[in-house]
Write an enzyme that holds these catalytic residues in place. Sequence first.
Site, PDB file in Angstrom:
ATOM      1  N   CYS A   7      -0.755  -3.377  -5.626  1.00  9.04           N
ATOM      2  CA  CYS A   7      -1.979  -3.303  -6.480  1.00  9.04           C
ATOM      3  C   CYS A   7      -3.005  -2.339  -5.590  1.00  9.04           C
ATOM      4  O   CYS A   7      -3.122  -2.278  -4.442  1.00  9.04           O
ATOM      5  CB  CYS A   7      -2.523  -4.595  -6.654  1.00  9.04           C
ATOM      6  SG  CYS A   7      -1.365  -5.659  -6.987  1.00  9.04           S
ATOM      7  N   TRP A  49       0.568  -4.471  -9.770  1.00 11.08           N
ATOM      8  CA  TRP A  49       2.098  -4.581  -9.624  1.00 11.08           C
ATOM      9  C   TRP A  49       2.411  -6.051  -9.624  1.00 11.08           C
ATOM     10  O   TRP A  49       2.102  -7.015  -8.940  1.00 11.08           O
ATOM     11  CB  TRP A  49       2.398  -4.043  -8.135  1.00 11.08           C
ATOM     12  CG  TRP A  49       3.668  -3.999  -7.810  1.00 11.08           C
ATOM     13  CD1 TRP A  49       4.466  -2.856  -8.387  1.00 11.08           C
ATOM     14  CD2 TRP A  49       4.412  -4.666  -7.294  1.00 11.08           C
ATOM     15  NE1 TRP A  49       5.980  -3.047  -7.824  1.00 11.08           N
ATOM     16  CE2 TRP A  49       6.061  -4.122  -7.375  1.00 11.08           C
ATOM     17  CE3 TRP A  49       4.655  -6.006  -6.416  1.00 11.08           C
ATOM     18  CZ2 TRP A  49       7.084  -4.672  -6.538  1.00 11.08           C
ATOM     19  CZ3 TRP A  49       5.760  -6.418  -6.052  1.00 11.08           C
ATOM     20  CH2 TRP A  49       6.948  -5.823  -5.936  1.00 11.08           C
ATOM     21  N   GLU A  70      19.677   5.176   6.204  1.00 13.09           N
ATOM     22  CA  GLU A  70      18.402   5.729   5.750  1.00 13.09           C
ATOM     23  C   GLU A  70      18.657   6.457   4.521  1.00 13.09           C
ATOM     24  O   GLU A  70      18.124   6.595   3.647  1.00 13.09           O
ATOM     25  CB  GLU A  70      17.920   6.472   6.886  1.00 13.09           C
ATOM     26  CG  GLU A  70      16.524   7.114   6.367  1.00 13.09           C
ATOM     27  CD  GLU A  70      15.477   6.211   5.748  1.00 13.09           C
ATOM     28  OE1 GLU A  70      15.572   4.934   5.613  1.00 13.09           O
ATOM     29  OE2 GLU A  70      14.529   6.912   4.995  1.00 13.09           O
ATOM     30  N   LYS A  77      17.538   6.062   0.701  1.00 12.41           N
ATOM     31  CA  LYS A  77      16.864   6.958  -0.276  1.00 12.41           C
ATOM     32  C   LYS A  77      17.226   7.215  -1.600  1.00 12.41           C
ATOM     33  O   LYS A  77      16.597   7.357  -2.423  1.00 12.41           O
ATOM     34  CB  LYS A  77      16.761   8.199   0.484  1.00 12.41           C
ATOM     35  CG  LYS A  77      15.348   9.086   0.851  1.00 12.41           C
ATOM     36  CD  LYS A  77      14.451   8.509   1.584  1.00 12.41           C
ATOM     37  CE  LYS A  77      13.974   7.114   1.629  1.00 12.41           C
ATOM     38  NZ  LYS A  77      13.268   6.448   2.774  1.00 12.41           N
ATOM     39  N   GLU A 125      16.747   4.185  -4.097  1.00  9.05           N
ATOM     40  CA  GLU A 125      15.376   3.426  -4.349  1.00  9.05           C
ATOM     41  C   GLU A 125      15.001   4.749  -5.281  1.00  9.05           C
ATOM     42  O   GLU A 125      13.868   4.418  -6.379  1.00  9.05           O
ATOM     43  CB  GLU A 125      14.564   3.327  -3.249  1.00  9.05           C
ATOM     44  CG  GLU A 125      13.911   4.659  -2.673  1.00  9.05           C
ATOM     45  CD  GLU A 125      12.838   4.350  -1.482  1.00  9.05           C
ATOM     46  OE1 GLU A 125      13.085   4.905  -0.464  1.00  9.05           O
ATOM     47  OE2 GLU A 125      12.032   3.609  -1.764  1.00  9.05           O
ATOM     48  N   HIS A 178      37.655  -2.517   7.605  1.00  7.98           N
ATOM     49  CA  HIS A 178      37.531  -4.148   7.535  1.00  7.98           C
ATOM     50  C   HIS A 178      36.936  -4.540   6.215  1.00  7.98           C
ATOM     51  O   HIS A 178      36.388  -5.601   6.170  1.00  7.98           O
ATOM     52  CB  HIS A 178      36.466  -4.498   8.627  1.00  7.98           C
ATOM     53  CG  HIS A 178      36.945  -4.075   9.913  1.00  7.98           C
ATOM     54  ND1 HIS A 178      37.983  -4.891  10.652  1.00  7.98           N
ATOM     55  CD2 HIS A 178      36.792  -3.016  10.873  1.00  7.98           C
ATOM     56  CE1 HIS A 178      38.378  -4.131  11.809  1.00  7.98           C
ATOM     57  NE2 HIS A 178      37.465  -3.068  11.895  1.00  7.98           N
ATOM     58  N   LYS A 191       4.276   1.294  -2.844  1.00  4.92           N
ATOM     59  CA  LYS A 191       4.471   2.175  -1.624  1.00  4.92           C
ATOM     60  C   LYS A 191       4.113   1.222  -0.461  1.00  4.92           C
ATOM     61  O   LYS A 191       4.684   1.215   0.447  1.00  4.92           O
ATOM     62  CB  LYS A 191       3.220   3.472  -1.641  1.00  4.92           C
ATOM     63  CG  LYS A 191       3.203   4.023  -0.358  1.00  4.92           C
ATOM     64  CD  LYS A 191       4.342   4.899  -0.061  1.00  4.92           C
ATOM     65  CE  LYS A 191       4.604   5.470   1.235  1.00  4.92           C
ATOM     66  NZ  LYS A 191       5.902   6.166   1.431  1.00  4.92           N
TER      67      LYS A 191
HETATM   68  O1  M6R Z   1       4.639   1.015   5.155  1.00  2.00           O
HETATM   69  P1  M6R Z   1       5.931   0.494   5.925  1.00  2.00           P
HETATM   70  O2  M6R Z   1       6.443   1.529   6.701  1.00  2.00           O
HETATM   71  O3  M6R Z   1       5.604  -0.595   6.521  1.00  2.00           O
HETATM   72  O4  M6R Z   1       6.657   0.370   4.734  1.00  2.00           O
HETATM   73  C1  M6R Z   1       8.106  -0.499   5.025  1.00  2.00           C
HETATM   74  C2  M6R Z   1       8.979  -0.193   3.726  1.00  2.00           C
HETATM   75  O5  M6R Z   1       8.280  -0.782   2.634  1.00  2.00           O
HETATM   76  C3  M6R Z   1       9.381   1.422   3.420  1.00  2.00           C
HETATM   77  O6  M6R Z   1       9.761   2.077   4.542  1.00  2.00           O
HETATM   78  C4  M6R Z   1      10.210   1.414   2.170  1.00  2.00           C
HETATM   79  O7  M6R Z   1      11.466   0.844   2.453  1.00  2.00           O
HETATM   80  C5  M6R Z   1      10.280   2.764   1.686  1.00  2.00           C
HETATM   81  N1  M6R Z   1       9.939   2.808   0.167  1.00  2.00           N
HETATM   82  C6  M6R Z   1      11.446   3.359   1.953  1.00  2.00           C
HETATM   83  O8  M6R Z   1      11.384   4.711   1.368  1.00  2.00           O
END
Ligand code: M6R
Length: 608
Positions: free
Chosen positions: A2, A75, A483, A487, A490, A506, A603
């Site tokens: 939010c 949100w 990672e 990406k 998401e 496994h 975010k």
């Molecule tokens: O602001 P932060 O680095 O603490 O955020 C952590 C996660 O929420 C963030 O990395 C999230 O996984 C991203 N959307 C991944 O791309």
Amino acid sequence: MCGIVGYVGEKNAQDFLVSGLKRLEYRGYDSAGIVTLGADGEATLVRAKGKISNLEEKLAGAKRNDTIGIGHTRWATHGEPSERNAHPHQAGPIYLVHNGIIENYKELKKALKDFDFKSETDSEVLAALIESFYGEGKYPLANAVVQALKLVKGTYGIAVVSVLKPDEIVVARSGSPLVIGIGHDETLIASDASALLGHTKQAIYLNDGEVATVTEKSVEIKTLNAEPVSAKVEEIETNLAAIQKGGYEHFLLKEIMEQPDSLTETLRGRMNLEDGVVHLGGPGLSEAELRKIKHLVIVGCGTAYHAGLLAGYYIEKFTPEITVEAVIASEYRYRQAYIPEDSVALIVSQSGETADTLACLREIKKQGVKTIGIVNAIGSTIAREVDGGTYVHVGPEISVASTKAFTSQVIAMVMFGLTIAQAKGVKSGILKPYVSEIARMPEEIRKVLDEVRGEVEKIAGKYTKYEHGIYLGRDVAYPTAMEGALKLKEISYVDANAYAFGELKHGPLALIDDRFFEMALLPDGELYDKAVSNVQEVLARGGHIIAATNVDKFDLPVETVVKITTDIELFAPILMNLVSQLFAYYMTIAKGYDVDQPRNLAKSVTVE
Ligand code: M6R
């Protein structure tokens, strides 16, 4: 998550509120609303489900010249995304916007049995509670807010106005950020300083447990216990260009492409190439303290967690007698884990506001363990609460998917590892290759991005037919694969998971069929041959492999090869991650989804 904005001054409040909310769009939201107050005591409340453009359409029929108001992007946590659940919430003469979660809202709601609730939200309960202490304006609004907040369990950043006093906004925070912008004949409120850019660079960051009464020309801050607080006005370091797309179609592509520059900022002034030594002032640990470290706990969520995992692999390679444990903050905060003596905790967060990471920081501090922040957002809560820290300085990361932050977080943590190794007397012959590769990384990243961008775009278009992706790697390429999978899922909504190559037999090998593609990260090095055997196992079962590799004479009969030309060896997986970033980006474009604001995500995750 939010967003909050507020305005009191001489200009049109609706204009700032809408433009401010647009700046906060990147945080993720599903509805938005604003209320402005006229000097005549009339409130104009406009709320809409969906994008801010929906709100703007509605506002076209409700134009006002009011000079005070508050706004919000929501949100959903309690109650579906809908106009009725959108903020601001009204309770009699009061309007409130709220970020966070009121955990005891059910009990409070029961006690407020005469109130006619219109929404399913916890936030409306807080509005009603404040109104119950307001006595129809008999008491100052700030007093009513304080009385209510004393009964609240949970987290909040709030802004409150009353039609009975249309010249002040009361704001308060506990666990959810709030910034007060000091302008000329105007005061602005935002949950994120980026909303203030273009209006003022002077800001006061409110601390947890503080309540401020804000007017056009004044800011009065007190604690919940009525102790006055002398406000510290700070300069906002971000500039307007940094939060614009700069010619790119999407923030995500801009942020991927700016990694050579953002990493340069991370490195600036922190290494001496001549003597091969890293200088990190921020952590504030003496040589003796560094020498004593035996264990590192690295805490983060999502991408920050992956960065911690990857950095841990590196640090263990060159630092003797040290163990590194990277942990997921949402798990760790409840694990009641014992942290051994001579440990240091690295708290990793781009936003510096992630609720679970912040909670871990506080838990770890209770154990008396030294905490070091690896944070991007300057002045954020985590940055302010850690004992010391190293900002990654990548500038604002707007796209929900984290890219440039990851690269810099890994390198910043490796640099911290190098400072420990230096203090422990590790031979410079061991450390120098790391230092020298780090120094060359920005340029290598630039070269690789140029080399692979067009190719990855073509490939991604072809792979949209697959329902699932498996990302594979060994050693340092394994966290990198994790990672890459994050990406992809998401933003493109393609189901993607990562496995260590050695784990295939496994279980995951059973998955291989025509619904799956496999992204194999194959850096040259000691374990390359072992990874090749694993690739053969996948090929033998009809796998659809994309290989990202820096091996010169790569000749495996995989479906697609993305070749990286580089003389970087140790950090080659970070270069391969650029392929994963671009692949996720172009896959999402090909599928026609919203790249920068994927569904259901925010975010900055400021609620648990
Ligand atoms: O602001 P932060 O680095 O603490 O955020 C952590 C996660 O929420 C963030 O990395 C999230 O996984 C991203 N959307 C991944 O791309």
